[in-house]
Design an enzyme around this catalytic site. Structure first.
Site, short mmCIF file in Angstrom:
data_model
loop_
_atom_site.label_atom_id
_atom_site.label_comp_id
_atom_site.label_asym_id
_atom_site.label_seq_id
_atom_site.Cartn_x
_atom_site.Cartn_y
_atom_site.Cartn_z
N PRO A 86 0.83 -1.22 0.00
CG PRO A 86 -0.59 -1.46 1.85
CD PRO A 86 0.60 -2.06 1.18
CD GLU B 61 1.49 -5.09 10.98
OE1 GLU B 61 1.25 -3.87 10.85
OE2 GLU B 61 0.60 -5.96 11.01
CG ASP C 131 -7.84 -1.54 -23.23
OD1 ASP C 131 -8.81 -2.27 -23.40
OD2 ASP C 131 -6.67 -1.93 -23.07
N1 ADE Z 1 -1.02 -5.07 0.03
C1 ADE Z 1 -2.05 -4.77 0.84
N2 ADE Z 1 -2.83 -3.85 0.31
C2 ADE Z 1 -2.29 -3.54 -0.91
C3 ADE Z 1 -2.66 -2.62 -1.94
N3 ADE Z 1 -3.72 -1.84 -1.87
N4 ADE Z 1 -1.87 -2.59 -3.04
C4 ADE Z 1 -0.78 -3.35 -3.12
N5 ADE Z 1 -0.38 -4.22 -2.18
C5 ADE Z 1 -1.13 -4.32 -1.06
#
Ligand code: ADE
Length: 244
Positions: free
Chosen positions: A90, A117, A170
């Site tokens: 994330p 984590e 696309d």
């Molecule tokens: N791992 C957990 N959430 C994620 C996300 N939104 N994008 C990429 N990897 C992740």
């Protein structure tokens, strides 16, 4: 093109890459997708892939050694061809079509799935070429993001799609969303397909589709709309639509 997905949950990834267009690309011989069990690259009896974070705190961190050894083994297998090594997290750059096009241009893509984590930062800093997020939400692991990336990249590899013209249509290729599509029956439960699509008038259909793409993008995606280069013809279509 070769795509390797390195994961502690191969059973989550394997069935997906054996289906649909991904299977088709592999049968056609233009694409190879390998699911790689990270635990193969551990050396202790418990096949440990994580450990407590230095400095304390909740949760576990994925150890660096299995990732380094996995990437080295995979690159060696692939003959050290140019590779992108992507960590899904994330904290990464937001994935988009432009990135998919970039990744499709190298012969080897290695996707490293994170968990817990996160992954020891040395993997991100010294091993990976990219850290990528698929959106501003947190998933339980990097497998689904890795599959999303693999799918978006695979369909750009020549020979994977049955009908490559669809690539031109696309959403995002020219910064506009795709237009609405309809198929038979022309009327269902009283809901009718727009007359223009039944008219056989190709120029009018093309104009209608362009207008729908403009209207949808303006309505649904102001972030994309800001960047669209409108042609004089687009402005005319929008003006006519507003006048009814
Ligand atoms: N791992 C957990 N959430 C994620 C996300 N939104 N994008 C990429 N990897 C992740």
């Amino acid at each position: 093109m070769r795509i390797d997905i390195v994961t502690i949950f191969p059973e989550m990834v394997e069935p997906v890459v054996r289906c649909s267009m991904l299977a088709r690309g592999q049968q056609a011989g233009v694409l190879q997708i390998h699911t790689v069990d990270l635990r193969q690259f551990t050396h202790d009896r418990h096949r440990t892939t994580d450990d407590a974070p230095f400095g304390g705190g909740a949760g576990m961190v994925m150890k660096p050694e299995p990732f380094f050894e996995a990437v080295e083994a995979l690159r060696e297998q692939a003959g050290w061809v140019p590779a992108r090594i992507v960590v899904t997290t994330p904290q990464g750059r937001l994935f988009n079509q432009r990135m998919a096009v970039e990744f499709a241009q190298v012969p080897h893509l290695i996707l490293l799935c994170g968990h817990y984590e996160g992954i020891d930062e040395r993997v991100c800093q010294y091993l990976a070429t990219d850290e990528v997020s698929i959106g501003d939400y947190v998933l339980t692991g990097g497998e689904l993001p890795a599959l999303v990336i693999a799918d978006a990249v695979a369909r750009l590899v020549p020979g994977v799609l049955g009908n490559p013209e669809s690539l031109q249509q696309d959403s995002f290729v020219d910064g506009l969303l795709a237009p609405p599509q309809y198929t038979r029956p022309a009327e269902y439960r009283g809901y009718r397909v727009p007359d223009v699509l039944l008219s056989g008038h190709h120029a009018q259909i093309a104009r209608w589709r362009r207008l729908q793409r403009l209207l949808r993008t303006r309505e649904r995606r102001p972030d994309l709309w800001q960047k669209v280069q409108l042609t004089p013809e687009d402005l005319k279509l929008l003006r006519e639509a507003e006048e009814g």
